[in-house]
Design an enzyme around this catalytic site. Structure first.
Site, PDB file in Angstrom:
ATOM      1  N   LYS A  67      52.053  10.316  37.780  1.00  0.00           N
ATOM      2  CA  LYS A  67      52.832  11.417  37.200  1.00  0.00           C
ATOM      3  C   LYS A  67      51.913  12.626  37.148  1.00  0.00           C
ATOM      4  CE  LYS A  67      53.921  11.895  32.670  1.00  0.00           C
ATOM      5  NZ  LYS A  67      54.689  11.751  31.419  1.00  0.00           N
ATOM      6  N   GLN A 139      60.618  14.875  20.552  1.00  0.00           N
ATOM      7  CA  GLN A 139      60.558  13.423  20.834  1.00  0.00           C
ATOM      8  C   GLN A 139      61.270  12.586  19.777  1.00  0.00           C
ATOM      9  OE1 GLN A 139      59.112  12.214  23.618  1.00  0.00           O
ATOM     10  NE2 GLN A 139      58.304  14.186  24.265  1.00  0.00           N
ATOM     11  N   ASN A 160      59.127  15.482   7.191  1.00  0.00           N
ATOM     12  CA  ASN A 160      58.519  16.301   8.238  1.00  0.00           C
ATOM     13  C   ASN A 160      57.743  17.448   7.607  1.00  0.00           C
ATOM     14  OD1 ASN A 160      58.048  16.789  11.033  1.00  0.00           O
ATOM     15  ND2 ASN A 160      59.426  18.545  10.930  1.00  0.00           N
ATOM     16  N   MET A 219      53.136   7.236  17.382  1.00  0.00           N
ATOM     17  CA  MET A 219      53.472   7.663  18.743  1.00  0.00           C
ATOM     18  C   MET A 219      52.989   9.077  19.081  1.00  0.00           C
ATOM     19  SD  MET A 219      54.847   4.913  19.663  1.00  0.00           S
ATOM     20  CE  MET A 219      55.212   5.430  21.325  1.00  0.00           C
TER      21      MET A 219
HETATM   22  P1  NAD Z   1      57.426  19.108  19.031  1.00  0.00           P
HETATM   23  O1  NAD Z   1      56.568  20.328  19.156  1.00  0.00           O
HETATM   24  O2  NAD Z   1      58.835  19.187  19.455  1.00  0.00           O
HETATM   25  O3  NAD Z   1      57.394  18.612  17.494  1.00  0.00           O
HETATM   26  C1  NAD Z   1      56.183  18.550  16.784  1.00  0.00           C
HETATM   27  C2  NAD Z   1      56.350  17.764  15.501  1.00  0.00           C
HETATM   28  O4  NAD Z   1      55.085  17.732  14.816  1.00  0.00           O
HETATM   29  C3  NAD Z   1      57.344  18.402  14.527  1.00  0.00           C
HETATM   30  O5  NAD Z   1      57.953  17.383  13.765  1.00  0.00           O
HETATM   31  C4  NAD Z   1      56.412  19.230  13.650  1.00  0.00           C
HETATM   32  O6  NAD Z   1      56.994  19.520  12.385  1.00  0.00           O
HETATM   33  C5  NAD Z   1      55.239  18.306  13.528  1.00  0.00           C
HETATM   34  N1  NAD Z   1      54.012  18.994  13.144  1.00  0.00           N
HETATM   35  C6  NAD Z   1      53.509  20.126  13.680  1.00  0.00           C
HETATM   36  N2  NAD Z   1      52.361  20.451  13.056  1.00  0.00           N
HETATM   37  C7  NAD Z   1      52.141  19.493  12.122  1.00  0.00           C
HETATM   38  C8  NAD Z   1      51.118  19.280  11.160  1.00  0.00           C
HETATM   39  N3  NAD Z   1      50.084  20.110  11.046  1.00  0.00           N
HETATM   40  N4  NAD Z   1      51.205  18.184  10.357  1.00  0.00           N
HETATM   41  C9  NAD Z   1      52.246  17.300  10.480  1.00  0.00           C
HETATM   42  N5  NAD Z   1      53.243  17.489  11.361  1.00  0.00           N
HETATM   43  C10 NAD Z   1      53.179  18.562  12.176  1.00  0.00           C
HETATM   44  O7  NAD Z   1      56.629  17.967  19.795  1.00  0.00           O
HETATM   45  P2  NAD Z   1      57.207  16.642  20.455  1.00  0.00           P
HETATM   46  O8  NAD Z   1      57.575  16.923  21.863  1.00  0.00           O
HETATM   47  O9  NAD Z   1      58.196  16.021  19.548  1.00  0.00           O
HETATM   48  O10 NAD Z   1      55.869  15.744  20.513  1.00  0.00           O
HETATM   49  C11 NAD Z   1      55.312  15.204  19.328  1.00  0.00           C
HETATM   50  C12 NAD Z   1      53.993  14.552  19.659  1.00  0.00           C
HETATM   51  O11 NAD Z   1      54.200  13.428  20.517  1.00  0.00           O
HETATM   52  C13 NAD Z   1      52.992  15.454  20.393  1.00  0.00           C
HETATM   53  O12 NAD Z   1      51.713  15.264  19.816  1.00  0.00           O
HETATM   54  C14 NAD Z   1      53.006  14.911  21.813  1.00  0.00           C
HETATM   55  O13 NAD Z   1      51.792  15.153  22.490  1.00  0.00           O
HETATM   56  C15 NAD Z   1      53.218  13.438  21.531  1.00  0.00           C
HETATM   57  N6  NAD Z   1      53.706  12.635  22.671  1.00  0.00           N
HETATM   58  C16 NAD Z   1      53.193  11.375  22.786  1.00  0.00           C
HETATM   59  C17 NAD Z   1      53.603  10.574  23.836  1.00  0.00           C
HETATM   60  C18 NAD Z   1      53.089   9.165  23.960  1.00  0.00           C
HETATM   61  O14 NAD Z   1      53.311   8.528  24.985  1.00  0.00           O
HETATM   62  N7  NAD Z   1      52.442   8.634  22.946  1.00  0.00           N
HETATM   63  C19 NAD Z   1      54.535  11.055  24.774  1.00  0.00           C
HETATM   64  C20 NAD Z   1      55.080  12.334  24.601  1.00  0.00           C
HETATM   65  C21 NAD Z   1      54.636  13.123  23.532  1.00  0.00           C
END
Ligand code: NAD
Length: 321
Positions: A67, A139, A160, A219
């Site tokens: 990817k 996500q 949140n 996650m």
């Molecule tokens: P998003 O930007 O849409 O949402 C971010 C979330 O984090 C929101 O709920 C926000 O309120 C919260 N947040 C932001 N700052 C914060 C803080 N200081 N303290 C606590 N919460 C906080 O992002 P998303 O697309 O939903 O992705 C969320 C996370 O998942 C990212 O870190 C992304 O890299 C990760 N991710 C992981 C995988 C995996 O395979 N594990 C895959 C995709 C994304």
């Protein structure tokens, strides 16, 4: 070579197909039939973009590829495209010829949600009824939808950092006919399963917020420095992961390992539970933790599934390449 454009993925891929693909590839990884290549991730010095590759080879499923993609923070504002962009490339493992190019944006959310859903199937208590969400961003809705398939949940609770985003997960709960309650972090003690999916760099969920017997799917932490869960909570639970090398370097367990609270020997691949070589949960009071870091083979497995579905439905675009 076949093309499956991003616009077709939503109509082709189902939660069940993503779940099966990820469960199978986790099992193949633990059986050493499949392995991930080292991840490349680079700040390219253009448009503040982070770009990289996640690849691997599944000898059991005969899936080879990568990817390519990353994060372009200015996309939405400047170009009207979503900020996360990725494409999956599959190759014929017999010849090295390219076999497919598949839109990877929606697939990324679906394969990530499938991973925590697989962990809930294999590690949560069978009588789990309350699910807690930490995070309400892009996500989180995919995560909740996939998780609700795994147990007879009766209630969704959520916390949140930005409370104004909680209606995103309330909507998913209500669509499934379940009540939703916004809680404080202390309120997470009600939860039998917790999914954390935030981009935080400091922990929100502490050991005191979690009741015995809970299953936690961590996650959000997929990069060095990110953290959602207190290291002491990781040390208190039994830790499972997609891949141990990623768990200790870029996953949630990186902090507990750095603090000397656990070592890589304390972390088990979820695939071992799927294969039956590890018993998984050992009691109703054990706290189980899944450190879902996101591996390339997850992307390849769901992309291969989508190519199959697209071929069957006559949607795949064939190009002479
Ligand atoms: P998003 O930007 O849409 O949402 C971010 C979330 O984090 C929101 O709920 C926000 O309120 C919260 N947040 C932001 N700052 C914060 C803080 N200081 N303290 C606590 N919460 C906080 O992002 P998303 O697309 O939903 O992705 C969320 C996370 O998942 C990212 O870190 C992304 O890299 C990760 N991710 C992981 C995988 C995996 O395979 N594990 C895959 C995709 C994304």
């Amino acid at each position: 070579m076949l093309l499956v454009p991003e616009r077709e993925i939503a109509n082709l891929m189902t939660l069940e197909a993503a779940f099966d693909a990820v469960e199978e590839v986790f099992a193949a990884m633990a059986a050493k039939d499949a392995y991930n290549f080292p991840v490349i991730r680079e700040a390219i010095g253009h448009e503040d973009a982070l770009y990289g590759f996640k690849g691997g080879f599944d000898r059991a499923g005969l899936t080879l590829g990568l990817k390519a993609g990353g994060y372009w923070p200015n996309n939405l504002e400047k170009f009207g495209h979503i900020n996360h962009q990725s494409t999956v490339f599959l190759f014929d493992p017999d010849t090295g010829m390219p076999s497919a190019m598949v839109g990877g944006n929606l697939l990324t959310a679906l394969r990530t949600a499938a991973a925590s859903s697989v962990s809930i199937k294999h590690l949560a208590r069978p009588d789990a009824r309350v699910i807690g969400m930490i995070g309400a961003g892009h996500q989180s809705t995919f995560q909740l939808r996939a998780a609700l398939e795994q147990r007879r949940f009766e209630k969704v609770i959520g916390w949140n950092y930005h409370p104004e985003m909680l209606p995103n997960i309330e909507k998913v709960a209500n669509e499934a006919g379940l009540p939703f309650e916004a809680v404080t972090l202390d309120g997470m003690q009600q939860a039998d399963v917790i999914i954390s999916i935030t981009s935080a760099f400091a922990p929100s969920l502490m050991a005191e917020h979690v009741s015995p017997g809970c299953h936690i799917a961590c996650m959000g932490t997929d990069t060095k420095g990110k953290q959602e869960v207190e290291a002491a909570l990781i040390a208190k639970g039994t830790v499972f992961t997609d891949e141990v090398a990623q768990s200790i370097s870029i996953g949630e367990a990186q902090h507990a390992v750095a603090d000397g609270l656990i070592t890589s020997n304390d972390i088990t691949e979820l695939g071992a539970v799927i294969n039956g070589t590890h018993a998984g949960r050992s009691s109703d009071t054990e706290i189980t933790i899944f450190d879902g870091t996101g591996v390339g083979l997850q992307d390849l497995s769901v992309a291969a599934k989508v190519v199959d579905l697209a071929q069957k439905r006559g949607i795949a675009i064939e190009v002479d390449f």
